[in-house]
Design an enzyme around this catalytic site. Structure first.
Site, PDB file in Angstrom:
ATOM      1  N   HIS A  85       0.820  -1.218   0.000  1.00  0.00           N
ATOM      2  CA  HIS A  85       0.000   0.000   0.000  1.00  0.00           C
ATOM      3  C   HIS A  85       0.854   1.269   0.000  1.00  0.00           C
ATOM      4  O   HIS A  85       0.358   2.339  -0.332  1.00  0.00           O
ATOM      5  CB  HIS A  85      -1.054  -0.016   1.118  1.00  0.00           C
ATOM      6  CG  HIS A  85      -0.574   0.354   2.480  1.00  0.00           C
ATOM      7  ND1 HIS A  85      -0.316  -0.576   3.464  1.00  0.00           N
ATOM      8  CD2 HIS A  85      -0.319   1.560   3.050  1.00  0.00           C
ATOM      9  CE1 HIS A  85       0.054   0.047   4.568  1.00  0.00           C
ATOM     10  NE2 HIS A  85       0.066   1.338   4.343  1.00  0.00           N
ATOM     11  N   ASP A 222       0.771  -7.690   2.303  1.00  0.00           N
ATOM     12  CA  ASP A 222       0.985  -6.267   2.022  1.00  0.00           C
ATOM     13  C   ASP A 222       2.481  -5.928   1.953  1.00  0.00           C
ATOM     14  O   ASP A 222       3.038  -5.319   2.872  1.00  0.00           O
ATOM     15  CB  ASP A 222       0.287  -5.432   3.109  1.00  0.00           C
ATOM     16  CG  ASP A 222       0.143  -3.969   2.722  1.00  0.00           C
ATOM     17  OD1 ASP A 222       0.794  -3.544   1.747  1.00  0.00           O
ATOM     18  OD2 ASP A 222      -0.618  -3.249   3.398  1.00  0.00           O
ATOM     19  N   SER A 648       3.809   1.972   8.636  1.00  0.00           N
ATOM     20  CA  SER A 648       3.625   1.001   7.567  1.00  0.00           C
ATOM     21  C   SER A 648       4.940   0.748   6.872  1.00  0.00           C
ATOM     22  O   SER A 648       5.656   1.693   6.539  1.00  0.00           O
ATOM     23  CB  SER A 648       2.632   1.530   6.543  1.00  0.00           C
ATOM     24  OG  SER A 648       1.355   1.172   6.925  1.00  0.00           O
TER      25      SER A 648
HETATM   26  N1  ARG Z   1      -4.796   0.507   7.391  1.00  0.00           N
HETATM   27  C1  ARG Z   1      -3.459   0.432   6.900  1.00  0.00           C
HETATM   28  C2  ARG Z   1      -2.850   1.845   7.002  1.00  0.00           C
HETATM   29  O1  ARG Z   1      -3.371   2.648   7.641  1.00  0.00           O
HETATM   30  C3  ARG Z   1      -3.413  -0.147   5.531  1.00  0.00           C
HETATM   31  C4  ARG Z   1      -3.884   0.759   4.486  1.00  0.00           C
HETATM   32  C5  ARG Z   1      -4.056   0.140   3.171  1.00  0.00           C
HETATM   33  N2  ARG Z   1      -5.102   0.884   2.552  1.00  0.00           N
HETATM   34  C6  ARG Z   1      -6.339   0.431   2.390  1.00  0.00           C
HETATM   35  N3  ARG Z   1      -7.265   1.296   2.144  1.00  0.00           N
HETATM   36  N4  ARG Z   1      -6.623  -0.820   2.444  1.00  0.00           N
HETATM   37  O2  ARG Z   1      -2.374   2.518   6.227  1.00  0.00           O
HETATM   38  N1  GLU Z   2      -1.256   1.380   7.474  1.00  0.00           N
HETATM   39  C1  GLU Z   2      -0.690   2.409   8.279  1.00  0.00           C
HETATM   40  C2  GLU Z   2       0.358   3.222   7.512  1.00  0.00           C
HETATM   41  O1  GLU Z   2       0.201   3.451   6.344  1.00  0.00           O
HETATM   42  C3  GLU Z   2      -0.113   1.795   9.473  1.00  0.00           C
HETATM   43  C4  GLU Z   2      -1.210   1.356  10.303  1.00  0.00           C
HETATM   44  C5  GLU Z   2      -1.377   2.277  11.455  1.00  0.00           C
HETATM   45  O2  GLU Z   2      -1.855   3.398  11.308  1.00  0.00           O
HETATM   46  O3  GLU Z   2      -0.961   1.809  12.521  1.00  0.00           O
HETATM   47  O4  GLU Z   2       1.317   3.698   8.048  1.00  0.00           O
END
Ligand code: ARG
Ligand code: GLU
Length: 712
Positions: A85, A222, A648
């Site tokens: 991502h 991912d 991330s």
């Molecule tokens: N939640 C994770 C982060 O905050 C993964 C994001 C990937 N994006 C998504 N929309 N699935 O970034």
């Molecule tokens: N997916 C998040 C990022 O892009 C990390 C997940 C979180 O926020 O802990 O950094």
């Protein structure tokens, strides 16, 4: 409520018991704190000096900031592992309906086949230095709060710029550690030529899509491999065929044996923002304004973008990144809203503040200085609540309306060009003007007329309802007696700003000669935005001043030193591979497997998998990555380390400092972490290195990458 109290009680017991075997705590520790931690006692087997050595080479030299994410070097040829991502934008930019790398994945057979990861810059932390004194000196005699904010920002920029050293590809950046209190100058080595090496298909890299996002149990692969390149003389250079792979001072050893439940782990990375030191009023702002407004508006935008791009692959590629970002934020905010209520966080903080107020009042010295500190915080936030509707509206509109961005730049250009060169803002001086003009191309490329039009209609309808200090008067004046629909239709039929030739014509004109429906609207809106923005600066200035004072009080109140909120600088966090109990009658264990991927795939849709994955599974072609204990290939891991957005792509390391996974998410209950960490609900999510290696080798056929990392 009773049940919940029981749950808390049990969690406390669990914490007490588990802490006799192992302990972990809240903390995204800055480099300066690493050597004060009892890491050996927690389970680290190497020396802290091998993790961070200010005078030599250590693990932190293998860490990189990749755009807004983290990554790490995993070979001496500049190979970087990060999240899918994090590379998503550059993969979709490189994709076309014919060569859809997002859908099908991308593998460079050789280095020559790697494609440029457009838009991604890599940064390596070289050194840091405390510059608090210089900043605080500059605001010593400043009473005006908006001015204070500006002076701090300007001084931070000035110090950072003075540290820039383009010959050695060094960029300075000053980061505020404790608001209004401590400032650190970081020097980053930058690398501008970054390429995509291997990205799995979206059905692996984003398996489970938005349904599984922010959710455990998780089965997403991912990850993406990239490579950093520099000019033959080692300096940072834009993409060029002559560039050579970057040789990092240090790269991480990948351990293909992975981890087990209970293992000690630590993460180095670049967490973006947390807000744990702000008062209860800040949380009220979140709960009552920011979180509901943004999540509702983003839901609406996602819905519209989906409708507009249905049955149009080109538009889907164009919108993919935006939709993903919006979806990520809106779900995170819903998690936070739920979390705020679930743990009564505002009330918890209010109680803490009552104690602090008592503490102040019982100490005559403190009482004299800080008696009004918390009431002043309250006043400040009340001012924010007054302008909150307008502030959030402007921020959203200014960010997502390309019409606004184009119009505002034309208007600003016209005004700035009237001034003598020395008085212009730096982006309008002759050396920068060409770059500034290029922004029009970007805005036009992002622009979609259909979306822009419905977006404007929605935003204007929303704004007409604001009142008090949030009322946007110019909108009422602009609309006169027209309906929102008629007004926007007319605006679009008359404006010329969505055409590059017309834009160039405007750039030749004096401000007084410019007359265009969109430009006029934006001009009148902008004068109101400036008022809101200045008020916001004043509020920020006040929060900054009061936060520095609150810090002083809290230092006496709780003797232990505390850790600055995350601010995009390099941090360490440690903990254990560990399950949890997020809800009544539920216990989640901390490792998922390939069996779970196959199971979910039966649902199709966001869980659809490449046919080849199913074949590999049926043929039990697991190579060395099969784990006897689990009777499968491990996929996802869960742990109680303290992470946030920006983490991330962070490497997850074992007690020996070897990489065993990549961090990419948090559990839904842990989205509230940004406001308050707690062992019972704070869990983060990573992809197990064994799944990364298995997919790369078996699905991707990229054996050479495993050899390059020394995994055979
Ligand atoms: N939640 C994770 C982060 O905050 C993964 C994001 C990937 N994006 C998504 N929309 N699935 O970034
Ligand atoms: N997916 C998040 C990022 O892009 C990390 C997940 C979180 O926020 O802990 O950094």
């Amino acid at each position: 409520m009773k049940k919940y109290t029981n749950l808390v009680f049990i969690s406390i017991l669990i914490i007490i018991f588990s802490s006799t075997v192992s302990f972990s705590e809240e903390g995204m520790y800055p480099l300066s704190e690493i050597h004060k931690l009892k890491l050996k006692e927690a389970g680290l087997k190497i020396d802290a000096i091998d993790v961070y050595n200010p005078n030599g080479i250590s693990l932190i030299d293998a860490l990189v900031k990749v755009g807004g994410c983290t990554g790490s070097f995993v070979s001496d040829e500049g190979l970087i592992l990060t999240n899918h991502h994090c590379a998503f934008g550059s993969i979709s930019r490189a994709s076309t309906p014919e060569h859809n790398y997002l859908e099908n994945g991308f593998l460079a057979e050789t280095k020559l086949d790697e494609i440029s990861a457009k838009g991604i810059t890599v940064r390596i932390t070289e050194s840091y230095e405390d510059v608090s004194e210089q900043i605080l000196e500059a605001i010593k005699n400043i009473d005006d709060l908006a001015e204070r904010t500006k002076i701090i920002e300007d001084k931070m920029d000035e110090i950072a710029k003075a540290a820039d050293d383009s010959v050695n590809s060094i960029e300075g950046r000053v980061s505020e550690m404790f608001i209004g209190k401590t400032y650190i100058l970081f020097k980053y080595r930058i690398i501008k030529d970054v390429r995509i090496v291997y990205a799995p298909p979206r059905s692996i890299g984003e398996f489970g899509g938005e349904t599984d996002n922010w959710i455990w149990p998780r089965h997403t692969g991912d990850f993406t491999f990239m490579r950093a390149y520099v000019a033959p003389d080692g300096s940072a250079a834009e993409y060029s065929e002559n560039n050579i792979p970057f040789k990092p001072k240090k790269f991480l050893k990948v351990n293909p044996n992975g981890v087990e439940e209970g293992d000690f782990t630590f993460i180095l990375g670049y967490p973006g923002r947390t807000y744990r030191h702000l008062p209860s009023y800040f949380l009220e702002f979140q709960e009552n304004y920011q979180l509901p407004y943004i999540s509702k508006t983003y839901d609406w935008m996602i819905d519209q973008l989906g409708k507009i791009s249905a049955d149009n692959t080109e538009l889907q590629l164009k919108f993919a990144s935006t939709i993903k970002r919006l979806a990520n934020t809106t779900k995170n905010y819903k998690g936070k809203l739920k979390g705020l209520k679930r743990i009564n966080l505002v009330e918890q903080k209010q109680n803490e503040e009552k104690e602090i107020q008592n503490f102040i009042e019982n100490n005559s010295l403190l009482n004299e200085k800080y008696k009004n500190l918390l009431p002043q915080f309250e006043d400040t936030y009340n001012n924010l609540f007054d302008i909150a509707d307008a502030y959030l509206w402007f921020r959203t509109f200014n960010r997502y309306s390309n019409g606004y961005l184009i119009a505002n730049l034309i208007n600003e250009y016209a005004d700035e060009m009237q001034k003598p060169e020395e008085e212009r803002k730096s982006e309008f001086k002759s050396d920068k003007i060409d770059k500034t003009k290029k922004r029009f191309n970007d805005y036009l490329k992002d622009h979609n007329n259909e979306f822009e039009k419905v977006f404007l209609k929605k935003m204007i309808s929303d704004a007409l309802k604001f009142n008090g200090k949030s009322e946007i008067k110019s909108l009422h004046q602009n609309l006169q007696d027209l309906s929102v629909d008629d007004f926007v239709n007319q605006l679009f039929s008359e404006t010329k700003i969505f055409d590059l030739d017309e834009i160039n014509n405007f750039l030749e004109m004096k401000p007084s000669d410019i007359n265009d429906s969109f430009l006029n609207l934006v001009k009148s809106l902008d004068s109101e935005y400036k008022i809101i923005d200045t008020e916001y600066d004043r509020i920020t200035g006040s929060i900054s001043k009061l936060s520095a004072e609150l810090y002083e009080v809290k230092k006496e109140w709780k003797e232990t030193g505390f850790i600055p909120d995350a601010n995009g600088t390099l941090r360490l966090t440690y903990g254990y591979i560990k399950g949890y109990s997020p809800a009544d009658a539920v216990y989640m264990s901390p490792i998922t497997t390939l069996d779970g991927v196959i199971d979910k795939s039966l649902l199709g849709g966001e869980y659809a998998i490449p046919d080849k994955l199913k074949v590999l599974y049926d043929e039990k072609d697991f190579g060395q990555f099969y784990e006897d204990r689990l009777e499968s290939v491990p996929v996802g891991i869960l742990y109680n380390m303290d992470t946030t957005g920006g983490n991330s792509g962070s490497p997850i390391m074992n007690a020996n400092g070897e990489m065993i996974g990549i961090n990419f998410d948090r559990a839904f209950e842990a989205t509230i972490n940004d406001f308050a960490w707690n062992e019972s609900y704070s869990r983060s999510i990573g992809v197990d290195i064994r799944y990364v290696l298995w997919i790369t080798q078996k699905l991707g056929g990229a054996d050479y990458l495993l050899s390059e990392m020394g995994v055979n």
